[in-house]
Design a protein around this motif. Structure first.
Motif, PDB file in Angstrom:
ATOM      1  N   MET A  80      34.520  63.170   0.216  1.00  0.00           N
ATOM      2  CA  MET A  80      33.942  64.419   0.713  1.00  0.00           C
ATOM      3  C   MET A  80      32.461  64.270   1.078  1.00  0.00           C
ATOM      4  SD  MET A  80      36.338  66.597   0.967  1.00  0.00           S
ATOM      5  CE  MET A  80      35.600  68.223   1.055  1.00  0.00           C
ATOM      6  N   ASP A  81      31.890  63.098   0.844  1.00  0.00           N
ATOM      7  CA  ASP A  81      30.494  62.853   1.204  1.00  0.00           C
ATOM      8  C   ASP A  81      30.374  62.188   2.578  1.00  0.00           C
ATOM      9  OD1 ASP A  81      29.695  63.839  -1.277  1.00  0.00           O
ATOM     10  OD2 ASP A  81      29.925  61.883  -2.225  1.00  0.00           O
ATOM     11  N   GLU A  95      39.743  68.362   1.750  1.00  0.00           N
ATOM     12  CA  GLU A  95      39.842  67.126   0.967  1.00  0.00           C
ATOM     13  C   GLU A  95      41.230  66.512   1.086  1.00  0.00           C
ATOM     14  OE1 GLU A  95      39.776  65.805  -3.711  1.00  0.00           O
ATOM     15  OE2 GLU A  95      38.449  67.416  -3.064  1.00  0.00           O
ATOM     16  N   GLU A  96      42.250  67.350   0.962  1.00  0.00           N
ATOM     17  CA  GLU A  96      43.628  66.841   1.063  1.00  0.00           C
ATOM     18  C   GLU A  96      43.899  66.263   2.449  1.00  0.00           C
ATOM     19  OE1 GLU A  96      47.305  65.839  -0.420  1.00  0.00           O
ATOM     20  OE2 GLU A  96      45.550  66.634  -1.472  1.00  0.00           O
ATOM     21  N   GLY A  97      43.373  66.945   3.474  1.00  0.00           N
ATOM     22  CA  GLY A  97      43.544  66.430   4.838  1.00  0.00           C
ATOM     23  C   GLY A  97      42.871  65.091   5.036  1.00  0.00           C
ATOM     24  N   ARG A  98      41.691  64.929   4.447  1.00  0.00           N
ATOM     25  CA  ARG A  98      40.979  63.649   4.558  1.00  0.00           C
ATOM     26  C   ARG A  98      41.734  62.528   3.834  1.00  0.00           C
ATOM     27  NH1 ARG A  98      34.437  64.046   4.451  1.00  0.00           N
ATOM     28  NH2 ARG A  98      34.209  65.424   6.236  1.00  0.00           N
ATOM     29  N   VAL A  99      42.316  62.858   2.687  1.00  0.00           N
ATOM     30  CA  VAL A  99      43.084  61.862   1.937  1.00  0.00           C
ATOM     31  C   VAL A  99      44.285  61.402   2.756  1.00  0.00           C
ATOM     32  CG1 VAL A  99      44.539  61.493  -0.092  1.00  0.00           C
ATOM     33  CG2 VAL A  99      42.348  62.662  -0.335  1.00  0.00           C
ATOM     34  N   ILE A 100      44.996  62.354   3.365  1.00  0.00           N
ATOM     35  CA  ILE A 100      46.174  62.017   4.172  1.00  0.00           C
ATOM     36  C   ILE A 100      45.782  61.125   5.347  1.00  0.00           C
ATOM     37  CG2 ILE A 100      47.932  62.966   5.722  1.00  0.00           C
ATOM     38  CD1 ILE A 100      47.997  65.439   3.849  1.00  0.00           C
ATOM     39  N   TYR A 101      44.720  61.513   6.066  1.00  0.00           N
ATOM     40  CA  TYR A 101      44.277  60.728   7.221  1.00  0.00           C
ATOM     41  C   TYR A 101      43.815  59.333   6.792  1.00  0.00           C
ATOM     42  CZ  TYR A 101      41.880  59.503  11.545  1.00  0.00           C
ATOM     43  OH  TYR A 101      41.480  58.865  12.694  1.00  0.00           O
ATOM     44  N   ALA A 153      53.394  52.349  -0.512  1.00  0.00           N
ATOM     45  CA  ALA A 153      52.528  52.678  -1.649  1.00  0.00           C
ATOM     46  C   ALA A 153      51.140  53.097  -1.188  1.00  0.00           C
ATOM     47  CB  ALA A 153      52.430  51.476  -2.596  1.00  0.00           C
ATOM     48  N   LEU A 154      50.668  52.548  -0.065  1.00  0.00           N
ATOM     49  CA  LEU A 154      49.363  52.939   0.469  1.00  0.00           C
ATOM     50  C   LEU A 154      49.350  54.410   0.873  1.00  0.00           C
ATOM     51  CD1 LEU A 154      48.436  49.806   2.621  1.00  0.00           C
ATOM     52  CD2 LEU A 154      47.265  50.611   0.574  1.00  0.00           C
ATOM     53  N   GLY A 155      50.500  54.933   1.266  1.00  0.00           N
ATOM     54  CA  GLY A 155      50.599  56.345   1.604  1.00  0.00           C
ATOM     55  C   GLY A 155      50.457  57.255   0.411  1.00  0.00           C
ATOM     56  N   MET A 156      50.552  56.708  -0.800  1.00  0.00           N
ATOM     57  CA  MET A 156      50.434  57.489  -2.037  1.00  0.00           C
ATOM     58  C   MET A 156      49.089  57.252  -2.726  1.00  0.00           C
ATOM     59  SD  MET A 156      53.343  58.970  -1.978  1.00  0.00           S
ATOM     60  CE  MET A 156      53.443  59.703  -3.605  1.00  0.00           C
ATOM     61  N   GLU A 157      48.166  56.627  -2.010  1.00  0.00           N
ATOM     62  CA  GLU A 157      46.871  56.305  -2.603  1.00  0.00           C
ATOM     63  C   GLU A 157      46.079  57.579  -2.940  1.00  0.00           C
ATOM     64  OE1 GLU A 157      44.232  53.943  -4.303  1.00  0.00           O
ATOM     65  OE2 GLU A 157      45.981  53.123  -3.262  1.00  0.00           O
ATOM     66  N   LYS A 158      45.363  57.546  -4.059  1.00  0.00           N
ATOM     67  CA  LYS A 158      44.552  58.687  -4.472  1.00  0.00           C
ATOM     68  C   LYS A 158      43.267  58.760  -3.640  1.00  0.00           C
ATOM     69  CE  LYS A 158      46.175  58.309  -9.274  1.00  0.00           C
ATOM     70  NZ  LYS A 158      45.759  58.044 -10.674  1.00  0.00           N
ATOM     71  N   ARG A 159      42.559  59.872  -3.759  1.00  0.00           N
ATOM     72  CA  ARG A 159      41.314  60.063  -3.023  1.00  0.00           C
ATOM     73  C   ARG A 159      40.257  59.064  -3.473  1.00  0.00           C
ATOM     74  NH1 ARG A 159      37.255  62.875  -5.741  1.00  0.00           N
ATOM     75  NH2 ARG A 159      36.401  63.709  -3.790  1.00  0.00           N
ATOM     76  N   ILE A 198      39.520  76.290   0.718  1.00  0.00           N
ATOM     77  CA  ILE A 198      39.256  75.648   2.009  1.00  0.00           C
ATOM     78  C   ILE A 198      38.759  74.225   1.780  1.00  0.00           C
ATOM     79  CG2 ILE A 198      37.887  75.733   4.130  1.00  0.00           C
ATOM     80  CD1 ILE A 198      37.741  78.764   3.814  1.00  0.00           C
ATOM     81  N   VAL A 199      37.855  74.076   0.812  1.00  0.00           N
ATOM     82  CA  VAL A 199      37.323  72.742   0.486  1.00  0.00           C
ATOM     83  C   VAL A 199      38.449  71.831   0.010  1.00  0.00           C
ATOM     84  CG1 VAL A 199      35.673  71.462  -0.926  1.00  0.00           C
ATOM     85  CG2 VAL A 199      35.125  73.782  -0.153  1.00  0.00           C
ATOM     86  N   ALA A 200      39.340  72.387  -0.826  1.00  0.00           N
ATOM     87  CA  ALA A 200      40.468  71.594  -1.334  1.00  0.00           C
ATOM     88  C   ALA A 200      41.387  71.171  -0.194  1.00  0.00           C
ATOM     89  CB  ALA A 200      41.253  72.407  -2.361  1.00  0.00           C
TER      90      ALA A 200
END
Length: 323
Positions: free
Chosen positions: A185-186, A116-122, A174-180, A111-113
Protein backbone atom coordinates in the motif's frame (compact mmCIF):
# COMPACT_ATOMS: atom_id res chain seq x y z
CA UNK A 1 -14.21 28.26 6.54
CA UNK A 2 -15.39 25.06 8.21
CA UNK A 3 -14.22 22.88 5.29
CA UNK A 4 -10.78 24.55 5.28
CA UNK A 5 -10.42 24.13 9.06
CA UNK A 6 -11.29 20.41 8.89
CA UNK A 7 -9.00 19.83 5.88
CA UNK A 8 -6.07 21.50 7.66
CA UNK A 9 -6.64 19.34 10.71
CA UNK A 10 -6.61 16.23 8.52
CA UNK A 11 -3.44 17.35 6.75
CA UNK A 12 -5.14 17.56 3.34
CA UNK A 13 -4.18 21.21 2.70
CA UNK A 14 -1.77 23.78 4.10
CA UNK A 15 -3.31 27.02 2.82
CA UNK A 16 -6.67 28.37 1.73
CA UNK A 17 -5.44 28.49 -1.89
CA UNK A 18 -6.00 24.71 -2.11
CA UNK A 19 -9.77 25.12 -1.57
CA UNK A 20 -12.65 26.33 -3.77
CA UNK A 21 -16.32 26.98 -3.11
CA UNK A 22 -19.24 26.28 -5.39
CA UNK A 23 -19.66 30.00 -6.04
CA UNK A 24 -16.03 30.25 -7.19
CA UNK A 25 -16.49 27.19 -9.39
CA UNK A 26 -19.36 28.92 -11.22
CA UNK A 27 -16.96 31.68 -12.29
CA UNK A 28 -14.47 29.21 -13.84
CA UNK A 29 -14.67 27.81 -17.36
CA UNK A 30 -14.16 24.08 -17.91
CA UNK A 31 -10.58 24.73 -19.04
CA UNK A 32 -9.84 26.91 -16.01
CA UNK A 33 -11.31 24.28 -13.70
CA UNK A 34 -9.10 21.62 -15.27
CA UNK A 35 -6.03 23.75 -14.47
CA UNK A 36 -7.27 24.58 -10.96
CA UNK A 37 -8.00 20.92 -10.19
CA UNK A 38 -4.27 20.19 -10.31
CA UNK A 39 -3.74 22.14 -7.08
CA UNK A 40 -7.14 22.19 -5.37
CA UNK A 41 -7.80 19.45 -2.80
CA UNK A 42 -10.95 20.72 -1.09
CA UNK A 43 -14.29 21.83 -2.56
CA UNK A 44 -16.97 23.30 -0.28
CA UNK A 45 -20.67 24.10 -0.78
CA UNK A 46 -20.89 22.41 -4.17
CA UNK A 47 -23.97 21.33 -6.08
CA UNK A 48 -24.43 18.01 -7.95
CA UNK A 49 -23.44 19.67 -11.25
CA UNK A 50 -20.23 20.90 -9.61
CA UNK A 51 -19.39 17.34 -8.52
CA UNK A 52 -19.74 16.18 -12.12
CA UNK A 53 -17.46 18.97 -13.38
CA UNK A 54 -14.84 18.21 -10.70
CA UNK A 55 -14.76 14.52 -11.70
CA UNK A 56 -14.36 15.49 -15.38
CA UNK A 57 -11.52 17.91 -14.51
CA UNK A 58 -9.69 15.27 -12.50
CA UNK A 59 -9.95 12.77 -15.36
CA UNK A 60 -8.74 15.34 -17.91
CA UNK A 61 -5.59 15.73 -15.83
CA UNK A 62 -4.87 12.02 -16.30
CA UNK A 63 -5.93 10.88 -12.83
CA UNK A 64 -8.20 8.02 -11.81
CA UNK A 65 -11.34 9.55 -10.32
CA UNK A 66 -13.33 7.82 -7.60
CA UNK A 67 -16.64 9.28 -6.42
CA UNK A 68 -18.50 8.38 -3.25
CA UNK A 69 -22.14 9.32 -2.80
CA UNK A 70 -25.49 8.31 -1.36
CA UNK A 71 -28.13 10.62 -2.86
CA UNK A 72 -30.07 10.73 -6.11
CA UNK A 73 -28.21 13.90 -7.09
CA UNK A 74 -24.87 12.08 -6.83
CA UNK A 75 -25.79 9.64 -9.61
CA UNK A 76 -24.35 11.65 -12.58
CA UNK A 77 -20.95 12.03 -10.89
CA UNK A 78 -20.98 8.40 -9.74
CA UNK A 79 -21.55 7.29 -13.32
CA UNK A 80 -18.93 9.63 -14.79
CA UNK A 81 -16.16 8.63 -12.36
CA UNK A 82 -13.78 5.77 -13.14
CA UNK A 83 -15.28 4.04 -10.14
CA UNK A 84 -18.47 5.13 -8.41
CA UNK A 85 -18.89 4.05 -4.79
CA UNK A 86 -22.33 4.16 -3.16
CA UNK A 87 -23.30 3.81 0.49
CA UNK A 88 -25.07 0.52 1.13
CA UNK A 89 -26.97 1.52 4.27
CA UNK A 90 -27.83 5.19 3.75
CA UNK A 91 -27.56 5.22 -0.05
CA UNK A 92 -30.60 5.61 -2.29
CA UNK A 93 -31.54 2.91 -4.80
CA UNK A 94 -30.59 5.23 -7.67
CA UNK A 95 -27.10 5.78 -6.26
CA UNK A 96 -26.56 2.05 -5.64
CA UNK A 97 -27.74 1.08 -9.13
CA UNK A 98 -25.46 3.69 -10.74
CA UNK A 99 -22.33 2.88 -8.71
CA UNK A 100 -19.67 0.30 -9.58
CA UNK A 101 -19.16 -0.67 -5.94
CA UNK A 102 -21.40 -0.55 -2.86
CA UNK A 103 -20.05 -0.15 0.67
CA UNK A 104 -22.37 -2.50 2.52
CA UNK A 105 -21.11 -1.20 5.88
CA UNK A 106 -20.86 2.51 4.87
CA UNK A 107 -17.29 2.38 6.18
CA UNK A 108 -14.68 4.29 4.17
CA UNK A 109 -11.97 1.96 5.52
CA UNK A 110 -13.56 -0.74 3.36
CA UNK A 111 -12.43 1.20 0.28
CA UNK A 112 -8.82 0.94 1.46
CA UNK A 113 -9.28 -2.80 2.06
CA UNK A 114 -10.71 -3.22 -1.45
CA UNK A 115 -7.78 -1.33 -3.00
CA UNK A 116 -5.36 -3.52 -1.06
CA UNK A 117 -7.07 -6.72 -2.18
CA UNK A 118 -7.02 -5.52 -5.79
CA UNK A 119 -3.30 -4.78 -5.58
CA UNK A 120 -2.62 -8.23 -4.12
CA UNK A 121 -4.54 -9.92 -6.96
CA UNK A 122 -2.75 -7.89 -9.64
CA UNK A 123 0.62 -8.49 -8.00
CA UNK A 124 0.02 -12.25 -7.93
CA UNK A 125 -0.96 -12.26 -11.61
CA UNK A 126 2.38 -10.57 -12.37
CA UNK A 127 4.24 -13.18 -10.31
CA UNK A 128 2.44 -16.00 -12.12
CA UNK A 129 3.35 -14.54 -15.54
CA UNK A 130 6.88 -13.71 -14.36
CA UNK A 131 7.56 -17.29 -13.22
CA UNK A 132 6.09 -19.10 -16.24
CA UNK A 133 7.70 -16.83 -18.86
CA UNK A 134 11.17 -16.99 -17.32
CA UNK A 135 10.99 -20.80 -17.12
CA UNK A 136 9.63 -21.28 -20.65
CA UNK A 137 12.05 -18.83 -22.26
CA UNK A 138 14.90 -20.66 -20.50
CA UNK A 139 13.69 -23.98 -21.93
CA UNK A 140 13.67 -22.47 -25.44
CA UNK A 141 17.17 -21.02 -24.98
CA UNK A 142 18.54 -24.34 -23.70
CA UNK A 143 17.40 -26.22 -26.81
CA UNK A 144 18.28 -23.40 -29.22
CA UNK A 145 21.80 -22.73 -27.93
CA UNK A 146 22.63 -26.44 -27.70
CA UNK A 147 21.69 -26.88 -31.37
CA UNK A 148 23.54 -23.69 -32.30
CA UNK A 149 26.86 -24.85 -30.83
CA UNK A 150 26.50 -28.41 -32.14
CA UNK A 151 25.58 -30.22 -28.92
CA UNK A 152 23.06 -33.07 -28.72
CA UNK A 153 19.58 -31.92 -27.65
CA UNK A 154 19.77 -31.72 -23.81
CA UNK A 155 16.12 -32.55 -23.17
CA UNK A 156 13.77 -35.13 -24.63
CA UNK A 157 10.30 -33.98 -25.82
CA UNK A 158 8.56 -36.07 -23.15
CA UNK A 159 10.76 -34.44 -20.49
CA UNK A 160 9.74 -30.97 -21.67
CA UNK A 161 6.10 -32.06 -21.60
CA UNK A 162 6.54 -33.29 -18.03
CA UNK A 163 8.10 -29.95 -17.08
CA UNK A 164 5.31 -27.82 -18.53
CA UNK A 165 2.37 -29.93 -17.41
CA UNK A 166 3.43 -30.98 -13.91
CA UNK A 167 6.60 -29.37 -12.61
CA UNK A 168 5.66 -25.75 -13.43
CA UNK A 169 1.93 -26.04 -12.75
CA UNK A 170 1.85 -26.51 -8.95
CA UNK A 171 4.29 -23.69 -8.03
CA UNK A 172 2.61 -21.35 -10.54
CA UNK A 173 -0.80 -21.96 -8.96
CA UNK A 174 0.71 -21.40 -5.51
CA UNK A 175 1.91 -17.95 -6.62
CA UNK A 176 -1.73 -17.02 -7.13
CA UNK A 177 -2.29 -17.63 -3.40
CA UNK A 178 0.60 -15.44 -2.26
CA UNK A 179 -0.07 -13.11 0.68
CA UNK A 180 0.28 -9.32 0.50
CA UNK A 181 3.78 -7.84 0.53
CA UNK A 182 4.63 -5.58 3.49
CA UNK A 183 4.74 -2.33 1.49
CA UNK A 184 2.05 -3.04 -1.10
CA UNK A 185 0.00 0.00 0.00
CA UNK A 186 3.06 2.28 0.03
CA UNK A 187 3.83 1.76 -3.67
CA UNK A 188 2.52 4.57 -5.94
CA UNK A 189 -0.43 3.58 -8.16
CA UNK A 190 0.53 2.17 -11.55
CA UNK A 191 -0.43 4.07 -14.69
CA UNK A 192 -3.66 2.84 -16.35
CA UNK A 193 -1.86 2.17 -19.65
CA UNK A 194 1.07 0.35 -18.03
CA UNK A 195 1.45 -3.17 -19.47
CA UNK A 196 1.55 -6.14 -17.10
CA UNK A 197 5.10 -6.80 -18.37
CA UNK A 198 6.95 -3.59 -17.58
CA UNK A 199 10.63 -2.83 -18.13
CA UNK A 200 11.69 -4.23 -14.75
CA UNK A 201 9.90 -7.54 -15.30
CA UNK A 202 11.39 -7.94 -18.80
CA UNK A 203 14.87 -7.27 -17.38
CA UNK A 204 14.42 -9.82 -14.57
CA UNK A 205 12.93 -12.41 -16.96
CA UNK A 206 16.04 -11.99 -19.11
CA UNK A 207 18.36 -12.45 -16.12
CA UNK A 208 16.55 -15.57 -14.94
CA UNK A 209 16.33 -17.14 -18.40
CA UNK A 210 20.05 -16.63 -19.02
CA UNK A 211 21.17 -18.03 -15.66
CA UNK A 212 18.83 -21.04 -15.91
CA UNK A 213 20.24 -21.71 -19.39
CA UNK A 214 23.81 -21.45 -18.06
CA UNK A 215 23.01 -23.79 -15.16
CA UNK A 216 21.33 -26.48 -17.28
CA UNK A 217 23.81 -26.41 -20.16
CA UNK A 218 26.69 -26.32 -17.67
CA UNK A 219 25.37 -29.43 -15.93
CA UNK A 220 24.71 -31.15 -19.27
CA UNK A 221 28.14 -30.39 -20.78
CA UNK A 222 29.98 -31.30 -17.58
CA UNK A 223 28.40 -34.75 -17.34
CA UNK A 224 28.63 -35.37 -21.10
CA UNK A 225 32.38 -34.70 -21.02
CA UNK A 226 32.88 -36.62 -17.77
CA UNK A 227 30.99 -39.83 -18.54
CA UNK A 228 30.33 -39.62 -22.28
CA UNK A 229 26.85 -41.03 -21.56
CA UNK A 230 24.19 -38.92 -23.36
CA UNK A 231 21.30 -40.39 -21.37
CA UNK A 232 23.03 -39.59 -18.08
CA UNK A 233 23.89 -36.07 -19.29
CA UNK A 234 20.25 -35.50 -20.27
CA UNK A 235 19.16 -36.69 -16.84
CA UNK A 236 21.51 -34.14 -15.30
CA UNK A 237 20.04 -31.39 -17.49
CA UNK A 238 16.46 -32.48 -16.74
CA UNK A 239 16.94 -32.62 -12.97
CA UNK A 240 18.96 -29.38 -12.86
CA UNK A 241 16.21 -27.55 -14.76
CA UNK A 242 13.46 -28.83 -12.48
CA UNK A 243 15.47 -28.06 -9.34
CA UNK A 244 16.27 -24.53 -10.53
CA UNK A 245 12.62 -23.92 -11.48
CA UNK A 246 11.39 -25.01 -8.06
CA UNK A 247 13.83 -22.61 -6.39
CA UNK A 248 12.84 -20.00 -8.97
CA UNK A 249 9.24 -20.26 -7.78
CA UNK A 250 10.29 -19.08 -4.33
CA UNK A 251 12.18 -16.06 -5.68
CA UNK A 252 9.11 -15.17 -7.79
CA UNK A 253 7.08 -14.59 -4.63
CA UNK A 254 8.27 -10.97 -4.62
CA UNK A 255 9.82 -8.78 -7.30
CA UNK A 256 11.55 -6.50 -4.78
CA UNK A 257 11.79 -8.28 -1.40
CA UNK A 258 14.17 -11.13 -0.64
CA UNK A 259 12.49 -14.49 -0.14
CA UNK A 260 14.18 -14.64 3.27
CA UNK A 261 12.65 -11.34 4.40
CA UNK A 262 9.09 -12.40 3.54
CA UNK A 263 9.61 -15.87 5.01
CA UNK A 264 10.83 -18.81 2.96
CA UNK A 265 8.01 -21.09 4.11
CA UNK A 266 5.28 -18.49 4.77
CA UNK A 267 3.26 -19.57 1.72
CA UNK A 268 1.99 -23.05 2.62
CA UNK A 269 0.64 -23.56 -0.91
CA UNK A 270 4.11 -22.95 -2.35
CA UNK A 271 5.65 -25.41 0.10
CA UNK A 272 3.03 -28.01 -0.84
CA UNK A 273 3.29 -27.34 -4.59
CA UNK A 274 7.07 -27.55 -4.75
CA UNK A 275 7.04 -30.64 -2.51
CA UNK A 276 4.64 -32.44 -4.87
CA UNK A 277 6.72 -31.41 -7.90
CA UNK A 278 9.91 -32.65 -6.23
CA UNK A 279 8.32 -35.99 -5.29
CA UNK A 280 7.22 -36.41 -8.91
CA UNK A 281 10.81 -35.70 -9.99
CA UNK A 282 12.14 -38.38 -7.63
CA UNK A 283 9.60 -40.82 -9.05
CA UNK A 284 10.92 -40.25 -12.56
CA UNK A 285 14.49 -40.87 -11.36
CA UNK A 286 14.07 -43.78 -8.96
CA UNK A 287 11.11 -45.83 -10.26
CA UNK A 288 12.51 -48.22 -12.92
CA UNK A 289 9.41 -48.18 -15.14
CA UNK A 290 9.30 -44.37 -15.23
CA UNK A 291 13.04 -44.21 -15.92
CA UNK A 292 12.39 -46.22 -19.07
CA UNK A 293 9.49 -43.98 -20.13
CA UNK A 294 11.31 -40.70 -19.52
CA UNK A 295 14.76 -41.89 -20.61
CA UNK A 296 16.48 -41.07 -17.30
CA UNK A 297 19.08 -42.85 -15.16
CA UNK A 298 19.55 -43.49 -11.44
CA UNK A 299 21.43 -40.70 -9.60
CA UNK A 300 23.57 -41.21 -6.50
CA UNK A 301 24.14 -38.76 -3.65
CA UNK A 302 27.37 -37.31 -5.05
CA UNK A 303 25.72 -36.55 -8.39
CA UNK A 304 22.96 -34.65 -6.58
CA UNK A 305 25.63 -32.37 -5.08
CA UNK A 306 26.67 -31.31 -8.58
CA UNK A 307 23.05 -30.77 -9.67
CA UNK A 308 22.26 -28.66 -6.62
CA UNK A 309 25.39 -26.59 -7.22
CA UNK A 310 24.30 -25.73 -10.77
CA UNK A 311 20.59 -25.43 -9.90
CA UNK A 312 21.09 -22.81 -7.20
CA UNK A 313 22.72 -20.32 -9.63
CA UNK A 314 19.41 -18.81 -10.93
CA UNK A 315 18.17 -18.49 -7.34
CA UNK A 316 21.26 -16.46 -6.39
CA UNK A 317 20.94 -14.32 -9.53
CA UNK A 318 17.29 -13.55 -8.74
CA UNK A 319 18.02 -12.47 -5.17
CA UNK A 320 20.95 -10.30 -6.29
CA UNK A 321 18.87 -8.67 -9.04
CA UNK A 322 16.30 -7.59 -6.43
CA UNK A 323 19.04 -5.76 -4.54
Amino acid sequence: DTAIAIAKELGMIESEKAALTGAELDELSDEELTVAAKDVSVYARVSPIHKLKIVEAIKKNGHIAAMTGDGVNDAPALKKADIGIAMGITGTDVAKETADMILTDDNFASIVAAVEEGRVIYSNIRKFVFFLLSCNIAEILIIFIAMLIGLPVPLEPIQLLWLNLLTDAFPALALGMEKREPDIMDVPPRKPDEPIMDHRMKWQIGIQSVFMTIAVLGSFIFELNYSGDLTRARTFAFVTLIFSELLRAYTSRSETHSVFSIGFFSNKYMVGGTFVSFILLLAVIYIPYLRTVFDTVYLNFVEWDLIVGFGVLPFIAAEVSKI
